[in-house]
Write an enzyme that holds these catalytic residues in place. Structure first.
Site, PDB file in Angstrom:
ATOM      1  N   HIS A  47       0.834  -1.205   0.000  1.00  0.00           N
ATOM      2  CA  HIS A  47       0.000   0.000   0.000  1.00  0.00           C
ATOM      3  C   HIS A  47       0.872   1.260   0.000  1.00  0.00           C
ATOM      4  O   HIS A  47       0.582   2.233  -0.702  1.00  0.00           O
ATOM      5  CB  HIS A  47      -0.904   0.018   1.243  1.00  0.00           C
ATOM      6  CG  HIS A  47      -1.903  -1.105   1.297  1.00  0.00           C
ATOM      7  ND1 HIS A  47      -2.088  -1.891   2.409  1.00  0.00           N
ATOM      8  CD2 HIS A  47      -2.779  -1.577   0.362  1.00  0.00           C
ATOM      9  CE1 HIS A  47      -3.045  -2.782   2.168  1.00  0.00           C
ATOM     10  NE2 HIS A  47      -3.465  -2.621   0.934  1.00  0.00           N
ATOM     11  N   LYS A  65     -18.313  -5.739   9.018  1.00  0.00           N
ATOM     12  CA  LYS A  65     -17.089  -6.544   8.939  1.00  0.00           C
ATOM     13  C   LYS A  65     -16.192  -6.254  10.135  1.00  0.00           C
ATOM     14  O   LYS A  65     -15.804  -5.107  10.347  1.00  0.00           O
ATOM     15  CB  LYS A  65     -16.330  -6.177   7.643  1.00  0.00           C
ATOM     16  CG  LYS A  65     -16.254  -7.355   6.649  1.00  0.00           C
ATOM     17  CD  LYS A  65     -15.810  -6.873   5.309  1.00  0.00           C
ATOM     18  CE  LYS A  65     -14.422  -7.254   4.910  1.00  0.00           C
ATOM     19  NZ  LYS A  65     -14.083  -6.676   3.588  1.00  0.00           N
ATOM     20  N   ARG A 116      -2.547  -6.372  -8.445  1.00  0.00           N
ATOM     21  CA  ARG A 116      -1.496  -7.384  -8.316  1.00  0.00           C
ATOM     22  C   ARG A 116      -1.628  -8.495  -9.337  1.00  0.00           C
ATOM     23  O   ARG A 116      -0.645  -9.083  -9.752  1.00  0.00           O
ATOM     24  CB  ARG A 116      -1.532  -8.012  -6.913  1.00  0.00           C
ATOM     25  CG  ARG A 116      -0.951  -7.138  -5.839  1.00  0.00           C
ATOM     26  CD  ARG A 116      -1.387  -7.599  -4.490  1.00  0.00           C
ATOM     27  NE  ARG A 116      -2.820  -7.420  -4.340  1.00  0.00           N
ATOM     28  CZ  ARG A 116      -3.504  -7.669  -3.229  1.00  0.00           C
ATOM     29  NH1 ARG A 116      -2.878  -8.126  -2.171  1.00  0.00           N
ATOM     30  NH2 ARG A 116      -4.801  -7.454  -3.156  1.00  0.00           N
ATOM     31  N   SER A 123      -2.850  -8.088   2.832  1.00  0.00           N
ATOM     32  CA  SER A 123      -3.254  -7.906   4.231  1.00  0.00           C
ATOM     33  C   SER A 123      -3.733  -9.227   4.818  1.00  0.00           C
ATOM     34  O   SER A 123      -3.466  -9.528   5.985  1.00  0.00           O
ATOM     35  CB  SER A 123      -4.380  -6.862   4.325  1.00  0.00           C
ATOM     36  OG  SER A 123      -3.923  -5.620   3.882  1.00  0.00           O
TER      37      SER A 123
HETATM   38  P1  ADP Z   1      -9.926  -3.666  -0.203  1.00  0.00           P
HETATM   39  O1  ADP Z   1     -10.499  -4.366   0.991  1.00  0.00           O
HETATM   40  O2  ADP Z   1     -10.728  -2.479  -0.625  1.00  0.00           O
HETATM   41  O3  ADP Z   1      -9.532  -4.543  -1.355  1.00  0.00           O
HETATM   42  P2  ADP Z   1      -7.149  -3.513   0.624  1.00  0.00           P
HETATM   43  O4  ADP Z   1      -6.736  -2.795   1.853  1.00  0.00           O
HETATM   44  O5  ADP Z   1      -7.032  -5.007   0.637  1.00  0.00           O
HETATM   45  O6  ADP Z   1      -8.623  -2.996   0.358  1.00  0.00           O
HETATM   46  O7  ADP Z   1      -6.355  -2.969  -0.636  1.00  0.00           O
HETATM   47  C1  ADP Z   1      -6.451  -1.639  -1.055  1.00  0.00           C
HETATM   48  C2  ADP Z   1      -5.868  -1.499  -2.460  1.00  0.00           C
HETATM   49  O8  ADP Z   1      -4.472  -1.789  -2.426  1.00  0.00           O
HETATM   50  C3  ADP Z   1      -6.456  -2.449  -3.488  1.00  0.00           C
HETATM   51  O9  ADP Z   1      -6.551  -1.762  -4.731  1.00  0.00           O
HETATM   52  C4  ADP Z   1      -5.445  -3.552  -3.591  1.00  0.00           C
HETATM   53  O10 ADP Z   1      -5.471  -4.191  -4.854  1.00  0.00           O
HETATM   54  C5  ADP Z   1      -4.158  -2.759  -3.413  1.00  0.00           C
HETATM   55  N1  ADP Z   1      -3.043  -3.580  -2.923  1.00  0.00           N
HETATM   56  C6  ADP Z   1      -3.023  -4.399  -1.855  1.00  0.00           C
HETATM   57  N2  ADP Z   1      -1.814  -4.988  -1.719  1.00  0.00           N
HETATM   58  C7  ADP Z   1      -1.051  -4.529  -2.744  1.00  0.00           C
HETATM   59  C8  ADP Z   1       0.293  -4.794  -3.187  1.00  0.00           C
HETATM   60  N3  ADP Z   1       1.106  -5.632  -2.536  1.00  0.00           N
HETATM   61  N4  ADP Z   1       0.721  -4.142  -4.307  1.00  0.00           N
HETATM   62  C9  ADP Z   1      -0.104  -3.302  -4.965  1.00  0.00           C
HETATM   63  N5  ADP Z   1      -1.375  -3.018  -4.624  1.00  0.00           N
HETATM   64  C10 ADP Z   1      -1.847  -3.623  -3.525  1.00  0.00           C
END
Ligand code: ADP
Length: 160
Positions: free
Chosen positions: A18, A42, A91, A129
């Protein structure tokens, strides 16, 4: 007019993946607002207020990064902020399928919004995450994947 992007997500927890998206987003936008979506249905693993504090610490030297929490629809939150861009990371094809639908709906809700996708940096691609939560649940150290100190996070967790 300042180009403001909202980077929405659960950030449970906020990872180096992130952080990379935010830092690269800053080359495109005047301001990046990190929006931690608070979905009341959630249950989070890491408390919202603690995660907000950790992200704020991560970007404390950057005046053009702001961290908010929100409960409304992402598109409505962006409109209220005056953000005309959503920033998201991709990703893999699973991310793409999911993001494709969301971005269409967001534009239906807020015509002026454009979602900008940044392809993950290869060395950060495996970081998610959910994997970090699993590792942490079983007592595995996860500091390597986070841009802040987990020791401090644990301390705040205990106090909250
Ligand atoms: P959500 O629950 O809305 O998917 P996340 O917190 O899991 O939120 O992710 C937020 C954003 O960050 C999403 O667009 C996700 O694809 C992106 N993201 C998560 N991990 C990575 C990573 N390692 N590299 C690039 N983008 C990422």
């Amino acid at each position: 007019m300042a180009r403001v992007a909202l980077f929405p997500g659960s950030f449970d927890p906020f990872t180096k993946g992130h952080e990379d998206i935010v830092l690269r987003g800053l080359r495109l936008f005047d301001q990046v607002v990190i929006g931690i979506g608070n979905n009341a249905t959630k249950k989070r693993y890491f408390p919202l207020d603690v995660m907000q504090e950790m992200i704020e610490k991560t970007f404390k030297d950057r005046g053009n990064v702001k961290v908010i929490t929100y409960e409304d629809l992402t598109a409505h939150t962006a409109r209220e902020l005056g953000a005309t861009f959503l920033l998201r990371g991709l990703r893999n094809t699973t991310d793409f399928e999911y993001e494709n639908g969301i971005s269409q709906v967001n534009r239906y809700l807020y015509e002026e919004i454009e979602t900008v996708f940044l392809i993950t940096s290869p060395h950060l691609a495996p970081i998610s995450s959910s994997i970090i939560r699993d590792l942490h649940r079983y007592g595995q150290g996860v500091d390597d994947f986070l841009p802040y100190s987990l020791t401090e996070l644990n301390r705040l967790n205990r106090e909250s």
